[in-house]
Design an enzyme around this catalytic site. Structure first.
Site, PDB file in Angstrom:
ATOM      1  N   ASP A  14       0.826  -1.220   0.000  1.00  0.00           N
ATOM      2  CA  ASP A  14       0.000   0.000   0.000  1.00  0.00           C
ATOM      3  C   ASP A  14       0.859   1.268   0.000  1.00  0.00           C
ATOM      4  OD1 ASP A  14      -2.122  -1.846   0.448  1.00  0.00           O
ATOM      5  OD2 ASP A  14      -1.902  -1.643   2.617  1.00  0.00           O
ATOM      6  N   GLU A 221     -11.313  -0.012  -3.271  1.00  0.00           N
ATOM      7  CA  GLU A 221     -10.490   0.535  -2.179  1.00  0.00           C
ATOM      8  C   GLU A 221      -9.285   1.249  -2.802  1.00  0.00           C
ATOM      9  OE1 GLU A 221      -9.295  -2.854   0.195  1.00  0.00           O
ATOM     10  OE2 GLU A 221      -8.048  -3.668  -1.392  1.00  0.00           O
TER      11      GLU A 221
HETATM   12  O1  FUB Z   1      -3.159  -3.545   3.629  1.00  0.00           O
HETATM   13  C1  FUB Z   1      -4.440  -3.760   4.136  1.00  0.00           C
HETATM   14  C2  FUB Z   1      -5.468  -3.459   3.088  1.00  0.00           C
HETATM   15  O2  FUB Z   1      -5.246  -4.271   1.943  1.00  0.00           O
HETATM   16  C3  FUB Z   1      -5.426  -2.056   2.547  1.00  0.00           C
HETATM   17  O3  FUB Z   1      -5.975  -1.112   3.420  1.00  0.00           O
HETATM   18  C4  FUB Z   1      -6.138  -2.252   1.278  1.00  0.00           C
HETATM   19  O4  FUB Z   1      -6.032  -1.183   0.373  1.00  0.00           O
HETATM   20  C5  FUB Z   1      -5.512  -3.527   0.756  1.00  0.00           C
HETATM   21  O5  FUB Z   1      -4.301  -3.290   0.097  1.00  0.00           O
END
Ligand code: FUB
Length: 318
Positions: A14, A221
């Site tokens: 991320d 997301e």
């Molecule tokens: O790293 C945890 C979660 O997985 C992140 O918040 C999302 O975007 C995904 O990458």
């Protein structure tokens, strides 16, 4: 340019990358091995601290500045320090992060430091009115700061179709509009929302909201905002179809018209990124699971140069 993982001595994911003081700083999640179960709720993403990394040059050595913020120093957090971001204003640096509070609900916190690499001191409470995950901050040319956020499934956005948390909230289906990410302007001190967070619209070429069934294009997301030649590019992950996509708008609130894919699926389930300009070139920071041979919650950050065509479209990275 090399497609090798940037960091191999620990797991990172991320990546939110920014240029501060002439260097590239990366603010990633810090993945770790865990005995938590793997499920659609994302319990396996069981992170407990953040490290900050920096590079003088793309392709140069990466410095690990060590622990910048530890879960034990954040009073409101119970678990799962997920994808962070950072910003600077008024000579201070701000680390934003989503995490579960004691009631299991994701909120967004902020921690303040004097240097880009931290250390950061967390505010005692999450940002008022915050919910869901994956904060991405964007400071516009007029110095106004915005936060984009949201994520479905484990990110709980489907539980917030109103003012209160509905544990039975579901992702819509079929021709219903897809769930939308959220934006809010930030206060001058960068610690709170300056307005009620509002949904941002992602529309197709006919101006119609993307449908819930359109899993190849709908928001899942990993929000990011960057500005290129006066246009606002909102980019994001499609989650269960594993694309990084973007949509273009004329102002920070949108609407944003779907523009295409930036990155095809990589090794691993999640895909998450940032885009920045450094020394006249544009770069995509993202992650895959190369160093763990495909273990979804043990990821590594990579960087790739990206290019725009004459119409401002981002050329897909292969
Ligand atoms: O790293 C945890 C979660 O997985 C992140 O918040 C999302 O975007 C995904 O990458």
């Amino acid at each position: 340019m090399s497609d090798k993982p940037l960091i191999t001595h620990t797991y990172t994911a991320d990546p939110s990358a920014h240029v501060f003081d002439g260097k590239v700083y990366i603010y990633p999640s810090h993945d770790r091995e865990t005995d938590q179960p793997t499920n659609d709720n994302g319990d396996q993403y069981d992170m407990v601290d953040y490290h900050v990394f920096s590079l003088d040059e793309i392709g140069g050595d990466v410095t690990d500045h060590g622990v910048a913020l530890d879960m034990k120093d954040i009073p409101w957090v119970s678990k799962q320090l997920w994808a962070p971001d950072a910003a600077t204003k008024n000579g201070k640096y701000y680390l934003y992060f989503p995490a579960r509070a004691a009631d299991g609900i994701f909120r967004i916190g902020v921690a303040v430091g004097d240097r880009p690499e931290g250390p950061f001191t967390a505010e005692p409470q999450p940002m008022k009115g915050s919910f869901s995950i994956d904060p991405a901050t964007f400071v516009d040319d007029d110095d106004e700061a915005y936060m984009y956020f949201g994520g479905i499934w484990g990110g709980q956005l489907q539980n917030w179709q109103g003012e209160t948390y509905d544990p039975n909230g579901k992702e819509p289906e079929g021709d219903a509009p897809a769930l939308l990410p959220v934006v809010s302007k930030l206060t001058e001190d960068m610690k709170e929302f300056a307005e009620k967070p509002r949904e941002i619209q992602i529309v197709d070429e006919d101006g119609e909201l993307l449908k819930a069934s359109d899993h190849d294009r709908r928001f899942f997301e990993a929000a990011w905002m960057h500005k290129h030649e006066g246009k606002y590019y909102f980019s994001y992950s499609t989650g269960d179809t594993h694309y990084l996509c973007y949509a273009i708008g004329d102002n920070p609130y949108g609407p944003f018209t779907y523009g295409g894919r930036i990155l095809e699926p990589v090794l691993g389930w999640t895909t998450h990124h940032s885009i920045l300009e450094f020394k006249g070139k544009w770069y995509l920071f993202h992650h895959d699971c190369e160093i763990s041979n495909g273990v979804n919650h043990l990821r590594n950050v990579k960087v790739k140069e990206i290019f725009y065509d004459e119409d401002g479209k981002i050329l897909p990275v292969k």
